[in-house]
Structures are given as C-alpha cells and as structure tokens.
Design a protein around this motif. Structure first.
Motif, mmCIF file in Angstrom:
data_model
loop_
_atom_site.group_PDB
_atom_site.id
_atom_site.type_symbol
_atom_site.label_atom_id
_atom_site.label_comp_id
_atom_site.label_asym_id
_atom_site.label_seq_id
_atom_site.Cartn_x
_atom_site.Cartn_y
_atom_site.Cartn_z
ATOM 1 N N THR A 286 0.865 -1.185 0.000
ATOM 2 C CA THR A 286 0.000 0.000 0.000
ATOM 3 C C THR A 286 0.899 1.231 0.000
ATOM 4 O O THR A 286 1.976 1.221 0.593
ATOM 5 C CB THR A 286 -0.919 0.049 1.248
ATOM 6 O OG1 THR A 286 -0.116 0.286 2.396
ATOM 7 C CG2 THR A 286 -1.705 -1.236 1.422
ATOM 8 N N ASN A 288 0.123 4.071 1.303
ATOM 9 C CA ASN A 288 -0.167 4.966 2.426
ATOM 10 C C ASN A 288 -0.251 4.190 3.728
ATOM 11 O O ASN A 288 -1.187 3.437 3.952
ATOM 12 C CB ASN A 288 -1.496 5.683 2.181
ATOM 13 C CG ASN A 288 -1.486 6.491 0.900
ATOM 14 O OD1 ASN A 288 -0.972 7.598 0.870
ATOM 15 N ND2 ASN A 288 -2.016 5.919 -0.173
ATOM 16 N N TYR A 327 -5.992 7.326 0.982
ATOM 17 C CA TYR A 327 -5.311 7.225 -0.309
ATOM 18 C C TYR A 327 -4.657 8.571 -0.674
ATOM 19 O O TYR A 327 -4.909 9.148 -1.736
ATOM 20 C CB TYR A 327 -6.292 6.784 -1.384
ATOM 21 C CG TYR A 327 -7.062 5.508 -1.053
ATOM 22 C CD1 TYR A 327 -6.486 4.504 -0.253
ATOM 23 C CD2 TYR A 327 -8.344 5.301 -1.537
ATOM 24 C CE1 TYR A 327 -7.181 3.342 0.049
ATOM 25 C CE2 TYR A 327 -9.048 4.132 -1.238
ATOM 26 C CZ TYR A 327 -8.462 3.160 -0.435
ATOM 27 O OH TYR A 327 -9.152 2.007 -0.141
ATOM 28 N N GLU A 331 -3.156 5.202 -4.719
ATOM 29 C CA GLU A 331 -3.003 3.918 -4.033
ATOM 30 C C GLU A 331 -2.715 2.806 -5.029
ATOM 31 O O GLU A 331 -3.111 2.877 -6.187
ATOM 32 C CB GLU A 331 -4.277 3.600 -3.223
ATOM 33 C CG GLU A 331 -4.151 2.434 -2.258
ATOM 34 C CD GLU A 331 -2.876 2.470 -1.423
ATOM 35 O OE1 GLU A 331 -1.871 1.878 -1.870
ATOM 36 O OE2 GLU A 331 -2.877 3.082 -0.337
ATOM 37 N N GLY A 367 -6.722 -0.174 5.512
ATOM 38 C CA GLY A 367 -6.066 -0.286 4.206
ATOM 39 C C GLY A 367 -5.130 -1.477 4.154
ATOM 40 O O GLY A 367 -5.060 -2.209 3.157
ATOM 41 N N ARG A 473 -15.547 2.692 1.201
ATOM 42 C CA ARG A 473 -14.691 2.441 0.036
ATOM 43 C C ARG A 473 -15.503 2.040 -1.182
ATOM 44 O O ARG A 473 -15.287 2.536 -2.283
ATOM 45 C CB ARG A 473 -13.654 1.354 0.362
ATOM 46 C CG ARG A 473 -12.869 0.979 -0.874
ATOM 47 C CD ARG A 473 -11.763 0.011 -0.745
ATOM 48 N NE ARG A 473 -11.806 -1.052 0.195
ATOM 49 C CZ ARG A 473 -12.503 -2.188 0.048
ATOM 50 N NH1 ARG A 473 -13.302 -2.371 -1.004
ATOM 51 N NH2 ARG A 473 -12.427 -3.137 0.960
#
Length: 481
Positions: A286, A288, A327, A331, A367, A473
């Motif tokens: 990821t 972030n 994000y 992302e 995430g 999301r």
C-alpha cells in the motif's frame, strides 16, 4: 557448531551481528554508516558500491569477526550493479525507488503487452525501483553505459563476489533473483528475453543456487553463504513460517506471507517473491501507511505520532462514524493511482480532533487489512500477523490492529532481523557443509522476543469498523477490488 556472522548492507549503513550457530544468540555486533552523501540531503539514486565495502570494513573492525566460521550477506533490494566484461563497474549502482525511472516502467509494461503479461512472465509488474526498469532507463538515458554493461549483479551478489575475491563464478539466491523483474519465482528460471527488452542486449546473470548452499570460501577459508535480499533475510531472521504474515509500517506499507507456491496475479497487486528457505513470499504493497498518520498529526498541529496516538485513544472504535480512506498519494492496493483521500461520516458530534486521530489509525490499518485480504482470497493462510516498524509500538496501533486484522498480532522487539537472518543462513550453509544439518531444514533458532496481542472480545467491534470502512470504500470507489 561454532559462531557465524550476518551482515546487512541497508541503504544507509552496514550492520553486523555475530551469533551462536546453534541457538542464534547474538554475541556481539558492529555498525557503520555508508560514506555516502547526497547534495540535497536525501538518499542518492546512484552509489559507488565501494562505499558498501568501506562501511563493511569499518563495521567489522576491532576483531569483531574473530573466530567466525561462516558469513551470510543481506543487502538492500532493487540495487543493480552494472559491470563490464572485466567485472569493473560501468557506472555507480542504481539504488532505491528512483523517480527517474517511472516512465521506463510504463514503457516496459506496454512493450510486453500490459500488466497481465508481466505477471504471467515473472510474477510482478515493473515498478520504478526494480532492476529491470532501471535497465530500461539506462538503455534510454545512458546508451553508451548500457552498451558496455556485460554482467548484472544485485547488491548482495556483488558483496558476496567481492568477499570471495571476485571469482569467475557469480551466484545469487531465489529471494534476490525474484525481485529483479527478470526471474520467475513460479518457474525458477531467468527470462533473458526481458533483460534484452530492457537493456537492448543480453547480459551475464548470476547462477541461482539453493538456500542452504555456500557461494564459496574466502581466500582465508571462511565460508560465505548464498546471501539474499533484505526483505527475505528479515523474514528468515524473524523465523516466520506457514500461517504467518508480516505487516511493515513504513511511510508506505507492505503485507507479505509465507506460502508454498508462487501466486500469479494478473492485476499486479501481488508481487510473487521467493523467500530464503525454498518457499514463497507473496507481497502486497500500500502506498499509504505511516504517511497517513504524519499528515493527520500535521493537520491537527501535533508534534509527533505519540501525541496523535494519545489523542486517538480518547476516542472509541469506529471514531464516532468518521471514516478516512487514506489514499493520500493515490493507491496501489486497490489500484487507484490518481485518486485522493476521503473523509466520510462528518456529523456535528464526530467533528472532534480525537475522532479524526482515531479515524487516521483505523483508516491506515483497514487499508492494510484490505491488502491482507488480497492474500487470503488467494488461499494464503494467516493465523498471526507480525507487525514491524516504529509505529507498531504506538498504543493506538496496538489497540486496534488485532480486531481489525481479525487475528493474533505479534509485535517483535526492535532488532536487526535482516542481519540475524543472514547469520542464520550462514549457520545453515555451515551445518550443511559439515553434514550436521539437512539442506531442506534450516537451523531452529530462538524466535524473536515479542509482545503478543489477541483480538479477544474486541473482535466483533473491530469487524464492524472494517465493515464501515469497506462500505465507504465501495461507495466512493465502486468495484475497486
């Protein structure tokens, strides 16, 4: 059996640990920064590999290696050292995540026919940091240097070769090879055609030898094991096995797990790496992780992450309905390169600093839980999660992670796990050469000293927070996964 050493040549320094070869107990250690300075104060993209040897020599000073029978080498991944036909460096090593090469990565993806073609070929899609991408950049930007390049080594290959006195035979391991972009963990073979696609011509590649094999002996008779990349060495040093996943909390995040086979993923979300034992290490990244926390701390005028954690603990799970999709830099997982972060669920009662702080921690961890689920969906078993990085020590992370991940969370004490993994590999090669260890079974060393956190009664609450995150999301980025 005796004593062994592991050295980790990271982007900034060399660290050496000397260990008891039977138990893994660390007996002594050395450290030295690389003598490398960047004009802008950041990490340089080009490094003379001699700097790695200089810091190695300094770290090993004061008789640190006295009595050592075998050495293992771990080094930063993605560094590529181009050599000419005589074995001299053509130019400085290209290291790190290099923004210069982003266009080259896109070029390569198109040249082979898209992301899925790459995933099928070598189990990963070219990224800016990978050696294959750097070769494309070299061919386009420095054609003369590209033309002179006859041999390709990674950082740990080059260091092993130097320690052995630059023999004719050059070796690498599955772990390091799997991060090049021109070796497939699924087939266990190089793709020389991809080297040619990137560099413009063929080059000599190091021989991939087994996890317990020795690369050779130094002129003084010291055994040198095959070596591996930093990620694989750290996993080996932690002692992770089937059922274990590792979540690394850096500015960006990564999730990897041990699996018996390579996972080919047409979307490119999974990078199919090999580990240092003969198994596989599928990785999902990821963009972030801790950068989400740092951004939130700055927004709230807080001096550090400890203060953000303290504030978040004044809120409750679910952050009074606040959901942060973190994000901030676009992302990769899910693949939304051009998106931005989203803050949802703003109501009068949720508009408090502590709720935003809590939402930042929950958004970051959700995430990473999404990344874990990418692996679970492909049949990867996750019975416990090792949580790495300084942010793993934060109370707000430890309070939320077990219930959001839905499994036991292990927070190892900070240690030089890559160097320990390199030493464990050295003990394996030494034991195999002496006939006291099986080439299929690594030495059983003491596991990492760690804090163990269970989801317990918070599991249902954590899963409700996950559902809240997933709902936002899906509403904001329908079909992102």
């Amino acid at each position: 059996m005796g004593i062994v050493a592991g050295l980790d040549s990271s982007p900034d320094f060399t660290r050496i640990v000397v260990c008891d070869s039977d138990t893994g107990a660390v007996l002594r250690q050395g450290y030295a920064p690389h003598p490398v300075e960047s004009p802008d104060g950041g990490r340089p993209s080009d490094v003379d590999p001699q700097a790695w040897l200089l810091s190695l020599g300094e770290a090993a000073g004061g008789g640190l290696l006295e009595g050592v029978q075998a050495i293992g080498v771990s080094a930063q991944q993605n560094a590529v050292v181009p050599l000419d036909a005589q074995g001299n460096t053509v130019r400085p090593a290209m290291v790190g995540g290099d923004k210069r090469t982003q266009v080259a990565a896109a070029d390569l993806i198109d040249a082979l026919g898209g992301r899925e073609a790459w995933a099928q070929a070598v189990g990963c899609v070219p990224q800016a940091a990978q050696p294959v991408t750097k070769l494309r950049w070299l061919a386009r930007t420095e054609p003369d240097n590209a033309q002179r390049t006859a041999i390709l080594l990674q950082a740990h290959d080059w260091l092993v070769w130097q320690l052995l006195g630059r023999p004719i035979r050059r070796t690498t391991d599955r772990g390091g090879a799997s991060s090049t972009g021109y070796w497939s963990a699924a087939t266990g073979a190089y793709r020389p055609d991809l080297v040619e696609l990137a560099l413009g011509h063929q080059a000599m590649l190091p021989e991939v030898i087994g996890p317990a094999d020795a690369a050779g002996r130094t002129p003084e008779g010291l055994l040198i094991s095959v070596g591996t990349g930093e990620t694989m060495a750290a996993a080996f040093g932690l002692g992770i096995g089937l059922g274990d996943a590792v979540v690394s909390l850096g500015a960006s995040g990564s999730v990897m797990a041990v699996h018996p086979e390579a996972l080919v993923d047409g979307s490119g979300m999974i990078t199919a790496l090999a580990d240092a034992t003969g198994m596989h290490l599928p990785v999902v990244t990821t963009l972030n992780a801790v950068r989400t926390l740092r951004g939130t701390a700055e927004l709230l005028g807080l001096p550090d992450l400890e203060s953000l954690s303290e504030l978040a603990m004044k809120s409750t799970p679910g952050a009074h309905g606040l959901v942060l999709l973190p994000y901030l830099e676009g992302e990769r997982t899910p693949n939304l390169p051009h998106t931005a972060g989203t803050l949802a669920g703003l109501r009068r009662e949720s508009m408090k600093a502590e709720h935003l702080a809590r939402a930042a921690f929950e958004g970051m961890l959700c995430g990473l839980a999404d990344a874990l689920d990418v692996l679970r969906a492909r049949g990867v078993e996750v019975r416990r999660v090792f949580l790495l990085g300084p942010a793993a020590e934060l109370p707000a992370v430890q309070a939320a992670a077990p219930s959001l991940f839905g499994t036991q969370v292990v927070v190892p004490q900070p240690a030089d796990y890559a160097a320990i993994g390199a030493a464990r590999q050295a003990a394996w090669a030494l034991g195999t050469s002496q006939g006291s260890l099986d080439a299929r079974t690594p030495p059983a060393w003491q596991g990492a000293v760690a804090q163990v956190l269970e989801p317990g009664e918070e599991l249902a609450v954590g899963q409700a927070v996950r559902q809240q995150f997933v709902a936002v999301r899906e509403q904001t980025h329908p079909g992102a996964f």
